[in-house]
Design an enzyme around this catalytic site. Structure first.
Site, PDB file in Angstrom:
ATOM      1  CG  LEU A 211      45.908  34.821  35.862  1.00 56.81           C
ATOM      2  CD1 LEU A 211      46.995  35.161  34.837  1.00 56.81           C
ATOM      3  CD2 LEU A 211      45.948  33.318  36.163  1.00 56.81           C
ATOM      4  CG  HIS A 212      43.017  41.210  37.009  1.00 53.41           C
ATOM      5  ND1 HIS A 212      44.333  41.537  37.001  1.00 53.41           N
ATOM      6  CD2 HIS A 212      42.363  42.255  36.461  1.00 53.41           C
ATOM      7  CE1 HIS A 212      44.481  42.744  36.479  1.00 53.41           C
ATOM      8  NE2 HIS A 212      43.296  43.203  36.131  1.00 53.41           N
ATOM      9  NE  ARG A 213      45.035  42.928  31.774  1.00 53.40           N
ATOM     10  CZ  ARG A 213      44.634  44.100  32.227  1.00 53.40           C
ATOM     11  NH1 ARG A 213      43.394  44.496  32.020  1.00 53.40           N
ATOM     12  NH2 ARG A 213      45.434  44.892  32.861  1.00 53.40           N
ATOM     13  NE  ARG A 246      37.289  40.232  35.517  1.00 50.65           N
ATOM     14  CZ  ARG A 246      36.200  40.363  34.762  1.00 50.65           C
ATOM     15  NH1 ARG A 246      35.639  39.307  34.221  1.00 50.65           N
ATOM     16  NH2 ARG A 246      35.669  41.536  34.546  1.00 50.65           N
ATOM     17  CG  ASP A 290      46.450  38.941  33.912  1.00 51.66           C
ATOM     18  OD1 ASP A 290      46.543  39.596  34.983  1.00 51.66           O
ATOM     19  OD2 ASP A 290      45.499  38.174  33.675  1.00 51.66           O
TER      20      ASP A 290
END
Ligand code: UD1
Length: 376
Positions: A211-213, A246, A290
Protein backbone atom coordinates in the site's frame (compact mmCIF):
# COMPACT_ATOMS: atom_id res chain seq x y z
CA UNK A 1 36.80 -5.13 -46.49
CA UNK A 2 35.17 -5.02 -43.05
CA UNK A 3 32.16 -2.69 -42.69
CA UNK A 4 32.42 -0.46 -39.62
CA UNK A 5 29.10 0.06 -37.83
CA UNK A 6 28.81 2.83 -35.32
CA UNK A 7 26.83 1.36 -32.43
CA UNK A 8 23.56 3.06 -31.54
CA UNK A 9 24.04 4.80 -28.20
CA UNK A 10 20.96 4.32 -25.99
CA UNK A 11 20.46 6.00 -22.63
CA UNK A 12 18.37 3.70 -20.39
CA UNK A 13 16.87 5.90 -17.66
CA UNK A 14 15.53 4.52 -14.37
CA UNK A 15 14.78 6.10 -11.01
CA UNK A 16 12.20 4.37 -8.85
CA UNK A 17 11.68 0.84 -7.54
CA UNK A 18 9.25 -0.45 -10.20
CA UNK A 19 11.63 0.68 -12.97
CA UNK A 20 14.44 -1.68 -12.04
CA UNK A 21 12.76 -5.00 -12.90
CA UNK A 22 11.57 -3.49 -16.19
CA UNK A 23 14.96 -2.29 -17.36
CA UNK A 24 16.95 -5.37 -16.24
CA UNK A 25 16.13 -7.73 -19.15
CA UNK A 26 16.37 -4.91 -21.72
CA UNK A 27 19.72 -3.61 -20.51
CA UNK A 28 21.15 -7.13 -20.37
CA UNK A 29 20.19 -7.86 -23.99
CA UNK A 30 21.44 -4.49 -25.19
CA UNK A 31 24.80 -5.19 -23.55
CA UNK A 32 25.19 -8.32 -25.64
CA UNK A 33 24.01 -6.65 -28.86
CA UNK A 34 26.70 -5.78 -31.40
CA UNK A 35 24.59 -2.86 -32.60
CA UNK A 36 23.71 -1.09 -29.37
CA UNK A 37 25.80 0.64 -26.74
CA UNK A 38 23.57 1.04 -23.66
CA UNK A 39 24.26 3.57 -20.90
CA UNK A 40 22.40 3.04 -17.63
CA UNK A 41 21.34 6.24 -15.84
CA UNK A 42 19.82 6.15 -12.33
CA UNK A 43 18.18 9.44 -11.38
CA UNK A 44 18.19 8.68 -7.64
CA UNK A 45 14.42 9.27 -7.26
CA UNK A 46 14.57 6.23 -4.96
CA UNK A 47 17.77 6.05 -2.96
CA UNK A 48 17.27 3.92 0.19
CA UNK A 49 19.19 0.64 0.21
CA UNK A 50 15.88 -1.25 0.36
CA UNK A 51 14.13 0.81 -2.34
CA UNK A 52 17.00 0.77 -4.81
CA UNK A 53 20.39 -0.88 -4.26
CA UNK A 54 19.07 -4.31 -3.28
CA UNK A 55 17.18 -4.49 -6.61
CA UNK A 56 20.39 -3.98 -8.56
CA UNK A 57 21.90 -6.92 -6.67
CA UNK A 58 18.87 -9.21 -6.94
CA UNK A 59 18.39 -8.46 -10.64
CA UNK A 60 22.12 -8.66 -11.35
CA UNK A 61 22.01 -5.21 -12.88
CA UNK A 62 25.41 -3.52 -13.24
CA UNK A 63 26.12 -0.39 -11.22
CA UNK A 64 24.57 2.55 -13.09
CA UNK A 65 27.00 4.30 -15.47
CA UNK A 66 25.59 7.60 -14.23
CA UNK A 67 23.91 8.38 -10.87
CA UNK A 68 22.15 11.73 -10.64
CA UNK A 69 21.29 11.56 -6.92
CA UNK A 70 18.26 13.86 -7.05
CA UNK A 71 16.30 12.33 -4.13
CA UNK A 72 12.83 13.27 -2.89
CA UNK A 73 10.82 16.48 -3.18
CA UNK A 74 7.54 17.82 -4.46
CA UNK A 75 6.59 16.75 -7.99
CA UNK A 76 7.91 19.95 -9.52
CA UNK A 77 11.12 19.88 -7.47
CA UNK A 78 11.84 16.24 -8.21
CA UNK A 79 10.97 16.40 -11.91
CA UNK A 80 12.90 19.60 -12.53
CA UNK A 81 15.97 18.40 -10.58
CA UNK A 82 16.07 15.28 -12.76
CA UNK A 83 15.67 17.39 -15.91
CA UNK A 84 18.51 19.73 -15.02
CA UNK A 85 20.95 16.91 -14.26
CA UNK A 86 19.91 14.74 -17.17
CA UNK A 87 20.25 17.54 -19.69
CA UNK A 88 23.93 17.86 -18.77
CA UNK A 89 24.46 14.12 -19.28
CA UNK A 90 22.66 14.12 -22.61
CA UNK A 91 24.60 17.09 -23.92
CA UNK A 92 27.83 15.35 -22.95
CA UNK A 93 26.98 11.79 -24.09
CA UNK A 94 24.96 12.69 -27.23
CA UNK A 95 22.78 9.53 -27.21
CA UNK A 96 20.97 8.38 -30.37
CA UNK A 97 17.91 7.37 -28.32
CA UNK A 98 16.56 7.62 -24.78
CA UNK A 99 14.62 4.66 -23.41
CA UNK A 100 12.24 5.14 -20.47
CA UNK A 101 10.05 2.62 -18.65
CA UNK A 102 6.81 2.87 -16.69
CA UNK A 103 5.20 6.03 -15.38
CA UNK A 104 7.22 7.56 -12.57
CA UNK A 105 8.51 11.13 -12.37
CA UNK A 106 11.90 10.01 -13.72
CA UNK A 107 10.14 8.66 -16.83
CA UNK A 108 8.44 11.98 -17.52
CA UNK A 109 11.54 14.09 -16.79
CA UNK A 110 13.72 12.06 -19.16
CA UNK A 111 11.13 12.22 -21.95
CA UNK A 112 10.86 16.02 -21.63
CA UNK A 113 14.62 16.54 -21.75
CA UNK A 114 15.12 14.19 -24.70
CA UNK A 115 12.34 15.72 -26.77
CA UNK A 116 13.69 19.27 -26.30
CA UNK A 117 17.12 18.06 -27.44
CA UNK A 118 15.52 16.31 -30.45
CA UNK A 119 16.62 12.87 -29.26
CA UNK A 120 14.15 10.07 -30.16
CA UNK A 121 12.39 8.38 -27.24
CA UNK A 122 11.32 4.78 -26.67
CA UNK A 123 8.65 4.24 -23.99
CA UNK A 124 8.28 0.76 -22.53
CA UNK A 125 4.81 0.12 -21.05
CA UNK A 126 3.16 2.77 -23.21
CA UNK A 127 -0.57 3.31 -23.60
CA UNK A 128 -1.79 2.27 -20.14
CA UNK A 129 -4.55 4.60 -18.94
CA UNK A 130 -6.51 4.80 -15.70
CA UNK A 131 -8.39 7.85 -17.06
CA UNK A 132 -7.84 9.39 -13.64
CA UNK A 133 -5.80 12.57 -13.94
CA UNK A 134 -5.58 12.97 -10.17
CA UNK A 135 -2.98 10.18 -10.31
CA UNK A 136 0.48 11.63 -10.91
CA UNK A 137 1.36 8.52 -12.94
CA UNK A 138 -1.48 9.19 -15.41
CA UNK A 139 -0.05 12.62 -16.25
CA UNK A 140 3.39 11.05 -16.65
CA UNK A 141 2.00 8.38 -19.01
CA UNK A 142 0.02 10.76 -21.23
CA UNK A 143 2.87 13.23 -21.67
CA UNK A 144 5.58 10.59 -22.15
CA UNK A 145 3.51 8.80 -24.79
CA UNK A 146 2.79 12.03 -26.67
CA UNK A 147 6.55 12.65 -26.95
CA UNK A 148 7.69 9.10 -27.78
CA UNK A 149 8.78 7.67 -31.13
CA UNK A 150 8.71 3.98 -30.18
CA UNK A 151 5.71 2.99 -28.04
CA UNK A 152 5.99 -0.53 -26.66
CA UNK A 153 2.68 -1.79 -25.29
CA UNK A 154 1.95 -4.66 -22.91
CA UNK A 155 -1.71 -5.24 -23.70
CA UNK A 156 -4.27 -4.51 -26.41
CA UNK A 157 -5.91 -1.71 -24.37
CA UNK A 158 -2.61 0.19 -24.65
CA UNK A 159 -2.72 0.15 -28.43
CA UNK A 160 -6.36 1.24 -28.48
CA UNK A 161 -5.74 4.12 -26.07
CA UNK A 162 -2.80 5.40 -28.10
CA UNK A 163 -4.71 5.23 -31.39
CA UNK A 164 -7.55 7.22 -29.80
CA UNK A 165 -5.01 9.86 -28.74
CA UNK A 166 -3.89 10.20 -32.36
CA UNK A 167 -0.60 8.31 -32.19
CA UNK A 168 0.23 6.78 -35.57
CA UNK A 169 -0.12 3.00 -35.72
CA UNK A 170 3.42 2.58 -37.08
CA UNK A 171 4.94 3.85 -33.83
CA UNK A 172 3.06 1.33 -31.67
CA UNK A 173 4.55 -2.13 -31.04
CA UNK A 174 2.72 -4.81 -29.05
CA UNK A 175 5.66 -6.64 -27.47
CA UNK A 176 4.39 -8.14 -24.20
CA UNK A 177 5.50 -7.33 -20.69
CA UNK A 178 9.11 -6.87 -19.54
CA UNK A 179 8.07 -7.05 -15.88
CA UNK A 180 6.99 -10.62 -16.60
CA UNK A 181 10.34 -11.32 -18.31
CA UNK A 182 12.02 -10.51 -14.99
CA UNK A 183 9.46 -12.47 -13.00
CA UNK A 184 9.94 -15.64 -15.06
CA UNK A 185 13.74 -15.17 -15.09
CA UNK A 186 13.92 -15.01 -11.29
CA UNK A 187 11.28 -17.43 -10.04
CA UNK A 188 13.75 -20.30 -9.61
CA UNK A 189 16.35 -18.14 -7.94
CA UNK A 190 13.69 -16.76 -5.58
CA UNK A 191 13.16 -20.24 -4.10
CA UNK A 192 16.52 -19.81 -2.34
CA UNK A 193 14.99 -16.97 -0.29
CA UNK A 194 14.77 -17.69 3.46
CA UNK A 195 11.96 -15.18 3.98
CA UNK A 196 9.22 -17.72 4.83
CA UNK A 197 11.37 -19.33 7.52
CA UNK A 198 12.51 -15.96 8.75
CA UNK A 199 8.91 -14.75 9.18
CA UNK A 200 7.72 -18.18 10.40
CA UNK A 201 5.16 -18.51 7.59
CA UNK A 202 3.72 -21.52 5.78
CA UNK A 203 2.70 -21.80 2.12
CA UNK A 204 -0.78 -20.25 1.57
CA UNK A 205 -1.23 -19.49 5.28
CA UNK A 206 -0.94 -15.70 5.02
CA UNK A 207 -2.06 -12.71 2.94
CA UNK A 208 0.45 -10.20 1.56
CA UNK A 209 -0.29 -6.47 1.54
CA UNK A 210 1.34 -3.53 -0.26
CA UNK A 211 0.00 0.00 0.00
CA UNK A 212 1.63 3.26 -1.01
CA UNK A 213 -0.55 5.24 -3.46
CA UNK A 214 -0.94 8.87 -2.31
CA UNK A 215 -4.71 8.52 -2.93
CA UNK A 216 -4.82 5.77 -0.27
CA UNK A 217 -2.17 6.62 2.29
CA UNK A 218 -2.06 10.43 2.16
CA UNK A 219 -5.79 10.63 2.92
CA UNK A 220 -6.62 9.94 6.57
CA UNK A 221 -10.25 8.94 6.01
CA UNK A 222 -9.38 6.46 3.25
CA UNK A 223 -6.39 5.03 5.10
CA UNK A 224 -8.73 4.57 8.09
CA UNK A 225 -11.28 2.68 5.98
CA UNK A 226 -8.58 0.33 4.67
CA UNK A 227 -7.18 -0.20 8.16
CA UNK A 228 -10.66 -1.07 9.44
CA UNK A 229 -10.90 -3.78 6.75
CA UNK A 230 -7.45 -5.11 7.65
CA UNK A 231 -8.47 -5.29 11.34
CA UNK A 232 -11.24 -7.70 10.34
CA UNK A 233 -9.23 -9.74 7.82
CA UNK A 234 -6.30 -10.36 10.20
CA UNK A 235 -8.68 -12.19 12.50
CA UNK A 236 -9.01 -14.84 9.77
CA UNK A 237 -5.49 -14.94 8.29
CA UNK A 238 -2.12 -13.35 9.15
CA UNK A 239 -1.24 -10.32 7.02
CA UNK A 240 2.33 -9.40 6.07
CA UNK A 241 2.92 -5.75 5.16
CA UNK A 242 6.34 -4.72 3.77
CA UNK A 243 5.85 -1.01 4.21
CA UNK A 244 6.80 1.72 1.73
CA UNK A 245 8.54 4.78 3.30
CA UNK A 246 5.65 7.04 2.27
CA UNK A 247 3.10 4.82 4.08
CA UNK A 248 5.27 4.56 7.20
CA UNK A 249 5.47 8.34 7.37
CA UNK A 250 1.69 8.70 6.97
CA UNK A 251 0.87 5.99 9.56
CA UNK A 252 2.86 7.97 12.12
CA UNK A 253 1.34 11.30 11.04
CA UNK A 254 -2.24 9.98 11.38
CA UNK A 255 -1.33 8.33 14.72
CA UNK A 256 -2.43 4.90 13.54
CA UNK A 257 0.50 3.18 15.30
CA UNK A 258 -1.57 2.01 18.27
CA UNK A 259 -4.12 0.35 16.01
CA UNK A 260 -1.32 -1.44 14.15
CA UNK A 261 0.19 -2.64 17.43
CA UNK A 262 -3.20 -3.96 18.56
CA UNK A 263 -3.47 -6.26 15.52
CA UNK A 264 -1.84 -9.47 16.68
CA UNK A 265 -1.85 -11.13 13.25
CA UNK A 266 -0.54 -8.12 11.37
CA UNK A 267 3.18 -8.07 10.66
CA UNK A 268 4.57 -4.76 9.46
CA UNK A 269 8.09 -5.26 8.07
CA UNK A 270 10.74 -3.28 6.17
CA UNK A 271 10.47 -3.10 2.35
CA UNK A 272 11.80 -6.32 0.79
CA UNK A 273 14.21 -6.99 -2.05
CA UNK A 274 13.04 -8.47 -5.33
CA UNK A 275 13.75 -12.16 -4.63
CA UNK A 276 12.29 -12.16 -1.12
CA UNK A 277 9.17 -10.39 -2.32
CA UNK A 278 8.70 -12.79 -5.25
CA UNK A 279 9.00 -15.76 -2.93
CA UNK A 280 6.55 -14.26 -0.46
CA UNK A 281 4.09 -13.40 -3.24
CA UNK A 282 4.27 -16.83 -4.89
CA UNK A 283 3.43 -18.57 -1.62
CA UNK A 284 0.70 -16.19 -0.42
CA UNK A 285 -2.98 -17.15 -0.18
CA UNK A 286 -3.81 -13.83 -1.80
CA UNK A 287 -2.54 -10.26 -2.30
CA UNK A 288 -4.07 -6.98 -1.22
CA UNK A 289 -2.42 -4.15 -3.14
CA UNK A 290 -2.61 -0.74 -4.77
CA UNK A 291 0.50 -1.37 -6.90
CA UNK A 292 0.34 -1.59 -10.69
CA UNK A 293 3.02 -4.23 -11.23
CA UNK A 294 1.66 -6.63 -8.61
CA UNK A 295 -1.66 -6.83 -10.48
CA UNK A 296 0.36 -8.16 -13.42
CA UNK A 297 2.64 -10.49 -11.49
CA UNK A 298 -0.22 -12.17 -9.60
CA UNK A 299 -2.06 -12.65 -12.89
CA UNK A 300 0.87 -14.63 -14.28
CA UNK A 301 1.34 -16.57 -11.04
CA UNK A 302 -2.40 -17.31 -10.85
CA UNK A 303 -2.66 -15.88 -7.34
CA UNK A 304 -5.82 -13.99 -6.32
CA UNK A 305 -5.24 -10.23 -6.18
CA UNK A 306 -7.55 -7.68 -4.60
CA UNK A 307 -6.73 -4.21 -5.86
CA UNK A 308 -7.51 -1.38 -3.46
CA UNK A 309 -8.20 1.22 -6.12
CA UNK A 310 -11.20 2.58 -8.03
CA UNK A 311 -9.65 1.98 -11.43
CA UNK A 312 -6.83 0.14 -13.13
CA UNK A 313 -4.72 1.11 -16.11
CA UNK A 314 -4.11 -2.63 -16.60
CA UNK A 315 -7.60 -3.92 -17.52
CA UNK A 316 -6.30 -7.19 -18.97
CA UNK A 317 -5.46 -8.33 -15.41
CA UNK A 318 -9.18 -8.10 -14.58
CA UNK A 319 -10.52 -9.36 -17.93
CA UNK A 320 -8.16 -12.33 -18.22
CA UNK A 321 -6.23 -12.50 -14.98
CA UNK A 322 -6.82 -13.08 -11.27
CA UNK A 323 -7.33 -9.42 -10.37
CA UNK A 324 -10.48 -8.06 -8.67
CA UNK A 325 -10.98 -4.34 -8.09
CA UNK A 326 -12.28 -3.73 -4.57
CA UNK A 327 -11.90 0.04 -4.25
CA UNK A 328 -11.48 1.51 -0.79
CA UNK A 329 -14.78 0.37 0.67
CA UNK A 330 -14.25 -1.48 3.99
CA UNK A 331 -17.05 -3.99 3.50
CA UNK A 332 -16.13 -4.82 -0.09
CA UNK A 333 -12.49 -5.43 0.87
CA UNK A 334 -13.57 -7.73 3.71
CA UNK A 335 -16.21 -9.57 1.64
CA UNK A 336 -13.85 -10.31 -1.25
CA UNK A 337 -11.16 -11.50 1.17
CA UNK A 338 -13.63 -13.84 2.91
CA UNK A 339 -14.70 -15.22 -0.49
CA UNK A 340 -11.10 -16.20 -1.20
CA UNK A 341 -10.66 -17.69 2.26
CA UNK A 342 -13.81 -19.75 1.67
CA UNK A 343 -12.27 -21.18 -1.50
CA UNK A 344 -14.06 -19.03 -4.08
CA UNK A 345 -11.18 -17.17 -5.66
CA UNK A 346 -11.13 -15.91 -9.21
CA UNK A 347 -9.29 -18.14 -11.67
CA UNK A 348 -7.57 -16.54 -14.63
CA UNK A 349 -5.22 -17.03 -17.54
CA UNK A 350 -2.04 -15.41 -18.81
CA UNK A 351 -2.45 -12.45 -21.25
CA UNK A 352 -1.04 -12.71 -24.79
CA UNK A 353 2.75 -12.28 -25.13
CA UNK A 354 3.39 -12.26 -21.37
CA UNK A 355 5.80 -15.07 -22.11
CA UNK A 356 9.21 -13.89 -20.93
CA UNK A 357 10.37 -12.63 -24.35
CA UNK A 358 9.21 -9.00 -24.40
CA UNK A 359 12.73 -7.57 -24.02
CA UNK A 360 13.94 -9.61 -27.00
CA UNK A 361 11.17 -8.12 -29.15
CA UNK A 362 11.97 -4.60 -27.97
CA UNK A 363 15.71 -4.85 -28.59
CA UNK A 364 15.16 -6.38 -32.03
CA UNK A 365 12.84 -3.53 -33.03
CA UNK A 366 15.33 -0.95 -31.74
CA UNK A 367 18.24 -2.62 -33.55
CA UNK A 368 16.30 -2.46 -36.80
CA UNK A 369 14.64 0.91 -36.23
CA UNK A 370 17.65 2.93 -35.16
CA UNK A 371 20.36 1.45 -37.36
CA UNK A 372 19.75 3.96 -40.14
CA UNK A 373 20.37 7.03 -37.97
CA UNK A 374 23.36 5.41 -36.28
CA UNK A 375 25.23 4.77 -39.53
CA UNK A 376 24.64 8.25 -40.97
C1 UD1 B 1 6.96 6.47 -6.79
C2 UD1 B 1 6.15 6.56 -8.09
C3 UD1 B 1 5.03 5.54 -8.08
C4 UD1 B 1 5.56 4.16 -7.80
C5 UD1 B 1 6.36 4.18 -6.50
C6 UD1 B 1 6.94 2.84 -6.19
C7 UD1 B 1 5.99 8.84 -9.01
C8 UD1 B 1 5.07 9.99 -9.24
N1 UD1 B 1 5.52 7.88 -8.21
O1 UD1 B 1 6.10 6.82 -5.72
O2 UD1 B 1 4.39 5.54 -9.34
O3 UD1 B 1 4.49 3.26 -7.68
O4 UD1 B 1 7.42 5.14 -6.64
O5 UD1 B 1 7.62 2.83 -5.00
O6 UD1 B 1 7.07 8.81 -9.56
N2 UD1 B 1 11.24 7.87 0.15
C9 UD1 B 1 12.20 7.32 0.98
N3 UD1 B 1 13.20 6.60 0.41
C10 UD1 B 1 13.31 6.40 -0.92
C11 UD1 B 1 12.35 6.99 -1.76
C12 UD1 B 1 11.32 7.70 -1.21
O7 UD1 B 1 12.12 7.45 2.18
O8 UD1 B 1 14.27 5.73 -1.36
C13 UD1 B 1 10.11 8.61 0.74
C14 UD1 B 1 10.34 10.10 0.81
O9 UD1 B 1 9.76 10.55 1.97
C15 UD1 B 1 9.55 10.62 -0.39
C16 UD1 B 1 8.39 9.64 -0.45
O10 UD1 B 1 8.96 8.39 -0.04
O11 UD1 B 1 9.16 11.94 -0.21
C17 UD1 B 1 7.80 9.49 -1.82
O12 UD1 B 1 8.80 9.16 -2.81
P1 UD1 B 1 8.53 9.54 -4.35
O13 UD1 B 1 9.65 9.07 -5.19
O14 UD1 B 1 8.16 10.98 -4.45
O15 UD1 B 1 7.20 8.77 -4.71
P2 UD1 B 1 6.69 7.29 -4.31
O16 UD1 B 1 5.54 7.43 -3.39
O17 UD1 B 1 7.83 6.42 -3.89
Amino acid sequence: METQFKKTKILNVVGARPNFMKIAPIHRLMKSSDRIEPILVHTGQHYDEKMSHIFFEDLELPEPDVYLGVGSGSHAQQTSAIMIELEKIMLKDQPDLVLVVGDVNSTLAAALVASKLHVPIAHVEAGLRSFDRTMPEEINRVVTDALSNFLFVTEESGRQNLLKEGITAGKIHFVGNVMIDSLLDHLDKATTSRILTHLKLDHQKYALLTLHRPSNVDNQEIFDRILTALEQIEQRIPIIFPIHPRSRKMLAQFQFDDRIRAMKNFNLIEPLGYLDFLHLMKNARFLLTDSGGIQEETTVLGIPCLTLRQNTERPVTVELGSNVMVGMDTQKIVNESVKILNGHSKKGGVPPLWDGHAAQRIVKILEQGTIFSSTQ
